[in-house]
Enzyme design. Sequence first.
Site, PDB file in Angstrom:
ATOM      1  N   HIS A 247       0.225 -13.961 -15.033  1.00 53.10           N
ATOM      2  CA  HIS A 247       1.541 -13.463 -15.019  1.00 53.10           C
ATOM      3  C   HIS A 247       1.667 -14.137 -17.213  1.00 53.10           C
ATOM      4  O   HIS A 247       1.373 -15.251 -16.967  1.00 53.10           O
ATOM      5  CB  HIS A 247       3.121 -13.896 -14.573  1.00 53.10           C
ATOM      6  CG  HIS A 247       3.310 -14.885 -14.184  1.00 53.10           C
ATOM      7  ND1 HIS A 247       4.110 -15.442 -13.369  1.00 53.10           N
ATOM      8  CD2 HIS A 247       2.743 -15.763 -14.510  1.00 53.10           C
ATOM      9  CE1 HIS A 247       4.148 -16.575 -13.414  1.00 53.10           C
ATOM     10  NE2 HIS A 247       3.394 -17.164 -13.953  1.00 53.10           N
ATOM     11  N   ASN A 248       2.005 -13.186 -17.717  1.00 49.62           N
ATOM     12  CA  ASN A 248       2.678 -13.027 -18.916  1.00 49.62           C
ATOM     13  C   ASN A 248       1.311 -13.384 -19.696  1.00 49.62           C
ATOM     14  O   ASN A 248       1.054 -13.685 -20.782  1.00 49.62           O
ATOM     15  CB  ASN A 248       3.600 -14.580 -19.252  1.00 49.62           C
ATOM     16  CG  ASN A 248       4.750 -14.141 -18.374  1.00 49.62           C
ATOM     17  OD1 ASN A 248       5.164 -13.627 -18.341  1.00 49.62           O
ATOM     18  ND2 ASN A 248       5.089 -15.600 -17.736  1.00 49.62           N
TER      19      ASN A 248
END
Length: 351
Positions: A247-248
């Site tokens: 994620h991110n």
Amino acid sequence: MQTTVTQLAELVQGRVHGEERIIVAARPMNEAGPNDITFIESDRNLRYLKKCRAYTAVVPPALAARRHELLSSDGTPLTLIEVADPLTAFVTLVRHLHGQSAEPSPSIDPRAVIHPTAQIGPEATLHPFVVIGEGSILGARCRLYSGVVVGRNCRLGDDVVLHPHVVLYDGTILGNRVIVHANAVLGADGFGYRLQGGRHVKMPQFGTVEVGDDVEIGAGTTIDRGTFQATRIGAGTKIDNLVQIGHNCQIGKHNLFVSQVGIAGSCSTGDYVVIAGQVGVSDHVHIADRAIIGARSGVVRDVPTGERMLGAPARPESEEKRILLSLTKLPELCRDIRQVKQQLGLDRGAA
């Protein structure tokens, strides 16, 4: 299909050297027979000629100038088609000689499930058991194969291809000409937990996944949604099978990720980064433009522009190679140390 060398040369705008031949197929050097055409990209491939039975090859100008040296396994001089880019020309010949089954005309199978609010672009093809969620938008000429699930409020550009059982979670955005292979999952929750009261408590994942134009994503690959922002994959990036992107992450343009790469959350890469197979990247690491990470490396700190890294932990390639070379001498070094200890009377085992 049966054709002549001259006809094939016209197809790829090449120049013929040698006698005319009848060609029935295009095959790589290790499989080609006397009536096939093969290709030789560079000097590195010449060693395979000793076992190659083909009498015709596509070659670059540098090898065409040495055509008298190019012989098949029985000593027959090769007929050559000289082109600037042998691989691209050979791809064209394979398609011409072997053909490819044409895609069926655009249609939407009645067994597909499409939410009434979804918008399907012109000339789309939806195979059986495709599911399109509420508010999602598909561009023109998209092809979705059986079992694909597109969640709510997703956006797909033009000419997107989703192979069987691809899953796009809610809010996923794909650019134009994106290809996603079977069983890939885009937009699943990121792996985020906090230890509270002795329990791992899940952190909500509010972000999405955004994929740029001309990206290809391999089978079984997973790209997690961001926590509060989007996980982004830059235009032109190619991702192999079984890759995990956390994620991110913010992945740059025209990257190449080979199979089984694992990139932890909140990492970023510049443009034209190459990451070889089974590399692991620790969280919050930045890999700058045109860096190359060697296979099975473990990246735990930022990588500068253009750097070549290798090893676990990853070091500059030249340094890691010196270390590996030293390790090959370790048994000899241990033997020398034992001999010295014996001579000094320090080796208890010798007493």
